[in-house]
Design an enzyme around this catalytic site. Sequence first.
Site, PDB file in Angstrom:
ATOM      1  N   HIS A 257      -7.950   8.494   2.885  1.00 46.49           N
ATOM      2  CA  HIS A 257      -7.301   9.813   2.884  1.00 46.49           C
ATOM      3  C   HIS A 257      -8.364  10.872   2.659  1.00 46.49           C
ATOM      4  O   HIS A 257      -9.317  10.677   1.915  1.00 46.49           O
ATOM      5  CB  HIS A 257      -6.203   9.907   1.817  1.00 46.49           C
ATOM      6  CG  HIS A 257      -6.648   9.510   0.446  1.00 46.49           C
ATOM      7  ND1 HIS A 257      -6.790   8.199   0.058  1.00 46.49           N
ATOM      8  CD2 HIS A 257      -6.992  10.255  -0.634  1.00 46.49           C
ATOM      9  CE1 HIS A 257      -7.198   8.152  -1.192  1.00 46.49           C
ATOM     10  NE2 HIS A 257      -7.342   9.388  -1.645  1.00 46.49           N
TER      11      HIS A 257
ATOM     12  N   ASP B 100      -0.211  16.789  -1.546  1.00 46.68           N
ATOM     13  CA  ASP B 100      -0.545  15.929  -2.688  1.00 46.68           C
ATOM     14  C   ASP B 100       0.510  16.130  -3.774  1.00 46.68           C
ATOM     15  O   ASP B 100       0.916  17.255  -4.068  1.00 46.68           O
ATOM     16  CB  ASP B 100      -1.942  16.284  -3.218  1.00 46.68           C
ATOM     17  CG  ASP B 100      -2.494  15.201  -4.125  1.00 46.68           C
ATOM     18  OD1 ASP B 100      -3.488  14.551  -3.744  1.00 46.68           O
ATOM     19  OD2 ASP B 100      -1.931  14.992  -5.227  1.00 46.68           O
TER      20      ASP B 100
ATOM     21  N   CYS C  64       0.851  -1.203   0.000  1.00 48.43           N
ATOM     22  CA  CYS C  64       0.000   0.000   0.000  1.00 48.43           C
ATOM     23  C   CYS C  64       0.883   1.248   0.000  1.00 48.43           C
ATOM     24  O   CYS C  64       1.737   1.416   0.885  1.00 48.43           O
ATOM     25  CB  CYS C  64      -0.924  -0.019   1.214  1.00 48.43           C
ATOM     26  SG  CYS C  64      -1.823   1.533   1.443  1.00 48.43           S
TER      27      CYS C  64
ATOM     28  N   HIS D 202      -6.203   3.505   0.501  1.00 46.99           N
ATOM     29  CA  HIS D 202      -5.878   3.735   1.923  1.00 46.99           C
ATOM     30  C   HIS D 202      -6.577   5.049   2.248  1.00 46.99           C
ATOM     31  O   HIS D 202      -6.333   6.063   1.566  1.00 46.99           O
ATOM     32  CB  HIS D 202      -4.354   3.814   2.095  1.00 46.99           C
ATOM     33  CG  HIS D 202      -3.887   4.114   3.499  1.00 46.99           C
ATOM     34  ND1 HIS D 202      -2.950   3.318   4.144  1.00 46.99           N
ATOM     35  CD2 HIS D 202      -4.191   5.117   4.352  1.00 46.99           C
ATOM     36  CE1 HIS D 202      -2.713   3.837   5.344  1.00 46.99           C
ATOM     37  NE2 HIS D 202      -3.450   4.933   5.494  1.00 46.99           N
TER      38      HIS D 202
END
Length: 111
Positions: free
Chosen positions: A97, A30, A4, A95
């Site tokens: 976020h 990001d 991951c 995952h």
Amino acid sequence: MTDCLFCSIAAGAIPADVVLETEEVLAFNDINPAAPTHVLVIPKRHVASAAELAPEDATLLASIFEVASRIGGSIEGGWRLVTNVGPDAGQSVFHLHFHVMGGRPMSWPPG
Ligand code: AMP
Ligand code: ZN
């Protein structure tokens, strides 16, 4: 989870531009920002998406929102908090976020 991406970032195995960190939560910029401020807030432990959250994750979720609010609080004009669940919503990393986005006017509804 070894395969991951965000678990690897949380473990420090893959670098990220970290903005804020607590015992349970990590916030980093990001890599492909869609707004002047675009920060991802994640739990360090693996949760696949918001659909996987359980009642016992309440404290973790409160920590995530507290971190998001601290980041958003420094953005003049307001900010948006978004989590995508599943392919139709545009989830590409599985995952959990939350996107903290701001620094420009945004339209609604999103595309
Ligand atoms: P989503 O499409 O909602 O799953 O959001 C995933 C986000 O992760 C996207 O906005 C990507 O630009 C971002 N992203 C992917 N890889 C990385 C990385 N290595 N570091 C930081 N952000 C990333
Ligand atoms: Zn993970």
